[in-house]
Design an enzyme around this catalytic site. Structure first.
Site, PDB file in Angstrom:
ATOM      1  CG  ASP A  84      59.695   0.359 -22.199  1.00 53.38           C
ATOM      2  OD1 ASP A  84      59.183  -0.688 -22.627  1.00 53.38           O
ATOM      3  OD2 ASP A  84      60.871   0.439 -21.806  1.00 53.38           O
TER       4      ASP A  84
ATOM      5  CG  ASP B   1      63.076  -1.819 -24.160  1.00 56.58           C
ATOM      6  OD1 ASP B   1      63.050  -3.015 -24.525  1.00 56.58           O
ATOM      7  OD2 ASP B   1      62.501  -1.408 -23.133  1.00 56.58           O
TER       8      ASP B   1
HETATM    9  O1  RIB Z   1      60.298  -8.578 -19.487  1.00 52.85           O
HETATM   10  C1  RIB Z   1      59.642  -7.333 -19.481  1.00 52.85           C
HETATM   11  C2  RIB Z   1      60.535  -6.258 -19.996  1.00 52.85           C
HETATM   12  O2  RIB Z   1      60.868  -6.538 -21.343  1.00 52.85           O
HETATM   13  C3  RIB Z   1      59.856  -4.879 -20.027  1.00 52.85           C
HETATM   14  O3  RIB Z   1      60.826  -3.885 -19.844  1.00 52.85           O
HETATM   15  C4  RIB Z   1      59.283  -4.800 -21.412  1.00 52.85           C
HETATM   16  O4  RIB Z   1      59.184  -3.457 -21.890  1.00 52.85           O
HETATM   17  C5  RIB Z   1      60.321  -5.534 -22.199  1.00 52.85           C
HETATM   18  O5  RIB Z   1      61.348  -4.609 -22.506  1.00 52.85           O
HETATM   19 CA    CA Z   2      61.010  -2.058 -21.438  1.00 53.85          CA
END
Ligand code: RIB
Ligand code: CA
Length: 307
Positions: free
Chosen positions: A14, A9
């Site tokens: 990411d 996401d």
């Molecule tokens: O809590 C961290 C996660 O939540 C990570 O994957 C960040 O990208 C958000 O999606």
């Molecule tokens: Ca993420």
């Protein structure tokens, strides 16, 4: 060769994870599936296109679920920016997203080559949960599953007790933790215990290349957010840590397997990760928790993506 399927996401961290995987000499990104999480599905999918453009990767991108199974949770624009990439305003990618839904792609890819693909989940687990319900044999057909998610000591980053990915779709997280075994989990607490130092952040930002420029532009907002929070320059890398654990399992220096479940109903605790640390539940340990990791090596993996 580690052949990766990345469910994501994007999302600044990411992006760091995908950059490191794209640059890793002994890995190949076979497919990217996107999910609503940090920002909308439309934005996470557009961001995945931009990230692969920057890294020169031709992997197919499959858009997935634009809503959680049940939860109606918000995003994380406060950290990742309204566009999900630090409001870096990169022009839209010309890349075309596949017509096939991500859930169907996750099933098809594993059945086409059982045991060949490593699945790394970096966002809410909505796509994986639906794929598992449609094909319960998936855990035997993916070589490995590494998940970023959960707060294993209930030190939440989204509610008092819940981490973002698990809180965004608690039902999906509950399904995956219960019915997809084995899996490796990189949690929020492990993330906070393995930050990049000020020197490591400065070294990352000092590179002179288009990829480094991309990293700077998408990460500045997150870096400012974290400096205000911690009073010093630092970077937390939840998704990059999970990707690193998939690329080099030995990066995880200490791990432990416990029974883990997800709370679904608590007014204060919905999405909480419940770890049976003392084996009291009598339930089968199902999740391998990454507890200590080689941060220096993780940092090297991202460094290598910036040259
Ligand atoms: O809590 C961290 C996660 O939540 C990570 O994957 C960040 O990208 C958000 O999606
Ligand atoms: Ca993420």
């Amino acid at each position: 060769m580690i052949r990766l399927v990345v469910d994501t996401d994007p999302g600044v961290d990411d992006a760091h994870a995908i950059m490191a995987a794209a640059a890793y000499p002994d890995a190949r990104i076979e497919a990217v599936t996107t999910v609503k999480g940090n920002v909308s599905l439309e934005r996470t999918t557009a961001n995945a296109c931009t990230i692969l453009d920057v890294m020169g990767i031709n992997a197919p991108i499959y858009a997935g679920c634009e809503q959680a199974l049940v939860a109606e949770s918000g995003g994380a624009e406060g950290f990742h920016g309204a566009d999900g990439l630090g409001d870096s305003a990169y022009p839209p990618s010309p890349r075309k997203v596949e017509a096939e839904h991500a859930v169907h792609a996750l099933i098809r890819l594993a059945n086409a080559e059982p045991g060949a693909l490593t699945l790394v989940a970096l966002g809410p687990l909505t796509n994986l949960a639906l794929a598992l319900r449609l094909d319960p044999t998936l855990p035997r057909k993916y070589r490995r599953l590494v998940v970023m998610g959960g707060a294993i000591r209930s030190m939440g980053n989204t509610t008092l007790t819940a981490e973002f990915n698990f809180h965004a779709d608690p039902e999906a997280a509950a399904i995956i933790l219960r019915d997809w075994t084995p899996l490796t989990l990189v949690s929020w607490e492990t993330t906070v215990e393995h930050p990049f130092s000020e020197a490591q952040v400065k070294a990352l930002l000092a590179h002179d290349s288009p990829r480094a420029e991309f990293l700077r532009r998408i990460s500045q907002g997150a870096l400012t957010f974290l400096e205000h929070l911690f009073g010093r320059p630092t970077m937390l890398e939840p998704d990059l840590l999970a990707m690193a654990a998939a690329l080099e399992p030995e990066i995880v220096r200490r791990k432990a397997t416990h029974h883990v479940a997800v709370e679904l109903s608590g007014a204060l605790t919905r999405g909480q990760t419940c770890v049976d640390w003392y084996g009291m539940s009598g339930k089968q340990p199902n999740v391998e928790l990454a507890l200590e990791m080689n941060t220096e090596r993780v940092w090297e993996l991202l460094q290598a993506a910036l040259i």
